[in-house]
Design an enzyme around this catalytic site. Structure first.
Site, PDB file in Angstrom:
ATOM      1  CE  LYS A  62      12.986  -2.796  -1.605  1.00 26.60           C
ATOM      2  NZ  LYS A  62      11.745  -2.865  -2.340  1.00 26.60           N
ATOM      3  CE  LYS A 101      11.377   2.878   1.342  1.00 26.44           C
ATOM      4  NZ  LYS A 101      10.837   2.585   0.007  1.00 26.44           N
ATOM      5  CE  LYS A 147       3.979  -1.571  -0.411  1.00 28.59           C
ATOM      6  NZ  LYS A 147       5.128  -1.684  -1.303  1.00 28.59           N
TER       7      LYS A 147
HETATM    8  N1  AQP Z   1       8.555   5.871   3.298  1.00 27.92           N
HETATM    9  C1  AQP Z   1       8.077   6.412   2.187  1.00 27.92           C
HETATM   10  N2  AQP Z   1       7.877   7.746   2.111  1.00 27.92           N
HETATM   11  C2  AQP Z   1       7.362   8.306   0.982  1.00 27.92           C
HETATM   12  N3  AQP Z   1       7.009   7.597  -0.122  1.00 27.92           N
HETATM   13  C3  AQP Z   1       7.193   6.271  -0.080  1.00 27.92           C
HETATM   14  N4  AQP Z   1       6.956   5.294  -0.975  1.00 27.92           N
HETATM   15  C4  AQP Z   1       7.308   4.105  -0.439  1.00 27.92           C
HETATM   16  N5  AQP Z   1       7.770   4.269   0.804  1.00 27.92           N
HETATM   17  C5  AQP Z   1       7.724   5.608   1.064  1.00 27.92           C
HETATM   18  C6  AQP Z   1       6.379   5.501  -2.301  1.00 27.92           C
HETATM   19  O1  AQP Z   1       5.297   4.591  -2.448  1.00 27.92           O
HETATM   20  C7  AQP Z   1       5.197   4.226  -3.829  1.00 27.92           C
HETATM   21  C8  AQP Z   1       5.062   2.754  -3.971  1.00 27.92           C
HETATM   22  O2  AQP Z   1       6.218   2.111  -3.501  1.00 27.92           O
HETATM   23  P1  AQP Z   1       6.474   0.597  -3.865  1.00 27.92           P
HETATM   24  O3  AQP Z   1       5.474  -0.240  -3.223  1.00 27.92           O
HETATM   25  O4  AQP Z   1       6.545   0.438  -5.318  1.00 27.92           O
HETATM   26  O5  AQP Z   1       7.903   0.259  -3.347  1.00 27.92           O
HETATM   27  P2  AQP Z   1       8.848   0.884  -2.313  1.00 27.92           P
HETATM   28  O6  AQP Z   1       9.204   2.286  -2.692  1.00 27.92           O
HETATM   29  O7  AQP Z   1       9.998  -0.058  -2.169  1.00 27.92           O
HETATM   30  O8  AQP Z   1       7.935   0.935  -1.004  1.00 27.92           O
HETATM   31  P3  AQP Z   1       8.043   0.082   0.285  1.00 27.92           P
HETATM   32  O9  AQP Z   1       6.880   0.396   1.143  1.00 27.92           O
HETATM   33  O10 AQP Z   1       9.391   0.284   0.909  1.00 27.92           O
HETATM   34  O11 AQP Z   1       7.884  -1.391  -0.254  1.00 27.92           O
HETATM   35  P4  AQP Z   1       8.819  -2.634  -0.010  1.00 27.92           P
HETATM   36  O12 AQP Z   1       8.956  -2.740   1.478  1.00 27.92           O
HETATM   37  O13 AQP Z   1       8.126  -3.792  -0.615  1.00 27.92           O
HETATM   38  O14 AQP Z   1      10.120  -2.347  -0.665  1.00 27.92           O
HETATM   39  C9  AQP Z   1       6.439   4.780  -4.532  1.00 27.92           C
HETATM   40  O15 AQP Z   1       6.072   5.941  -5.260  1.00 27.92           O
HETATM   41  C10 AQP Z   1       7.354   5.119  -3.411  1.00 27.92           C
HETATM   42  O16 AQP Z   1       8.197   6.208  -3.739  1.00 27.92           O
END
Ligand code: AQP
Length: 345
Positions: free
Chosen positions: A123, A207, A210
């Site tokens: 990040k 990955k 969002k």
């Molecule tokens: N691509 C993914 N595949 C499986 N699980 C996923 N999770 C996120 N992306 C995937 C799971 O979703 C939960 C919540 O995640 P988060 O919002 O706390 O943060 P993150 O993991 O950083 O998810 P994002 O979508 O990538 O958010 P941003 O873009 O804001 O960083 C967690 O249980 C995560 O494992």
């Protein structure tokens, strides 16, 4: 799912905690990797689910956008079956105990531990000097989210495994340093389902996220049927037909990702999915996948939109959840302060 711990049984009551950041539209990755597994756990565990709005602030958020995303995530969780009467749903900032415990954990966790976190490296990118200090200590706040309730089980996607290992290390070091055996439980990650790491539709090695700048890289829970179909149609593939067994995914991350998504959406293993669709051309398979995705997600989106018609009710649910969460964490925080030698009433 990771293997359950073989150590001595925990004296702590089984309790589930998990959180999700309101950093944009929830994706199919968030859904298949985490949220979908949350509702079934309500049968066997006391569950606490949290919209982690303070984590979201580790990168700049427009205030109106953050408020709206918080309500959207709450609506998505309710639409996915979280029972807010029997279990707890709230947004993190309504319970200041998380931030307080995170400070104590800032003093427990070691720089070397945090320096190893791959999510920070990803990040922060090449400009580490410009990343917020909050982004660096994010895993300490995550440990506090869980341990403020002495939660024992944490359902997450594969990407959060490293942060949970750090939370375990923090719990163990706290228990050892202050000679309070079993004060904090040793957390068990629950990494469930067929699609524990859903990849971007534009790049099968990255990955699905969002906050990816390309909306075409992900399926959002708010997408219409037409948008879902279009994104799947345009998803990156390769020139070969689908393989007939898992070994055929070697060097074909996009094929593996799309088949894994299909298997998860249709509640089957990748092997059984391949016995149905193995050998197909991508064009035909993409149509089947789009139909499965729309059939699965449409009822959730419809219910989310219905719930979002009454945002005041969502705010009430979150505030009530916050009160109940505080009632659980307050005595634990009091014990923490006493253990650390902080004078309080
Ligand atoms: N691509 C993914 N595949 C499986 N699980 C996923 N999770 C996120 N992306 C995937 C799971 O979703 C939960 C919540 O995640 P988060 O919002 O706390 O943060 P993150 O993991 O950083 O998810 P994002 O979508 O990538 O958010 P941003 O873009 O804001 O960083 C967690 O249980 C995560 O494992």
């Amino acid at each position: 799912m990771t293997a359950p711990s073989k150590t001595t049984p925990s004296p702590h009551k089984p309790r589930v905690f998990s959180g999700i950041q309101p950093t944009g539209n929830l994706t199919l990755g968030n859904y298949l990797g985490a949220i979908r597994n949350w509702a079934p756990l309500q049968k066997d565990y006391e569950c606490i689910y949290c919209v982690v709005d303070q984590h979201a602030l580790t990168v700049f958020q427009d205030p109106a956008g953050l408020r709206e995303a918080t309500r959207q995530v709450a609506a998505a969780l309710i639409a996915c079956g979280i029972d807010t009467d029997k279990h707890i749903l709230f947004n993190q900032s309504q319970n200041p105990d998380h931030a307080e415990l995170a400070w104590y954990f800032n003093c427990v966790a070691r720089m070397g531990w945090l320096n190893r976190m791959t999510q920070f490296k990803e990040k922060a990118g090449s400009n580490k000097e410009n990343a917020s200090t909050g982004l660096f200590v994010y895993p300490n706040l995550m440990a506090a989210d869980i341990l403020a309730y002495r939660a024992t089980h944490v359902p997450v996607g594969e990407d959060q495994k490293q942060h949970l290992e750090l939370a375990r290390d923090i719990a163990i070091k706290f228990n050892n340093d202050w000679s309070v055996a079993d004060f904090f439980p040793v957390i068990e990650p629950l990494i469930l389902g067929e699609a524990t790491r859903v990849m971007s539709l534009r790049d099968g090695t990255k990955k699905m996220s969002k906050s990816d700048p390309s909306d075409m890289s992900r399926i959002n829970l708010t997408d219409t049927a037409d948008e879902i179909a279009k994104k799947i149609k345009k998803a990156k593939t390769d020139p070969e037909n689908l393989p007939t067994d898992k070994k055929g995914f070697a060097g074909r991350p996009e094929a593996e990702n799309l088949v894994t998504i299909y298997a998860a959406l249709t509640h089957q293993t990748v092997e059984t999915a391949l016995s149905e669709i193995g050998g197909s051309q991508f064009g035909a398979f993409k149509q089947i996948l789009a139909d499965a995705a729309v059939a699965h997600l449409e009822p959730i989106t419809t219910e989310m939109n219905r719930l979002l018609e009454d945002r005041a009710e969502i705010d009430r649910i979150l505030a009530k959840g916050g009160e109940r969460a505080k009632a659980l964490s307050a005595p634990i925080l009091k014990e923490v302060r006493d253990t650390l030698g902080l004078v309080s009433a």
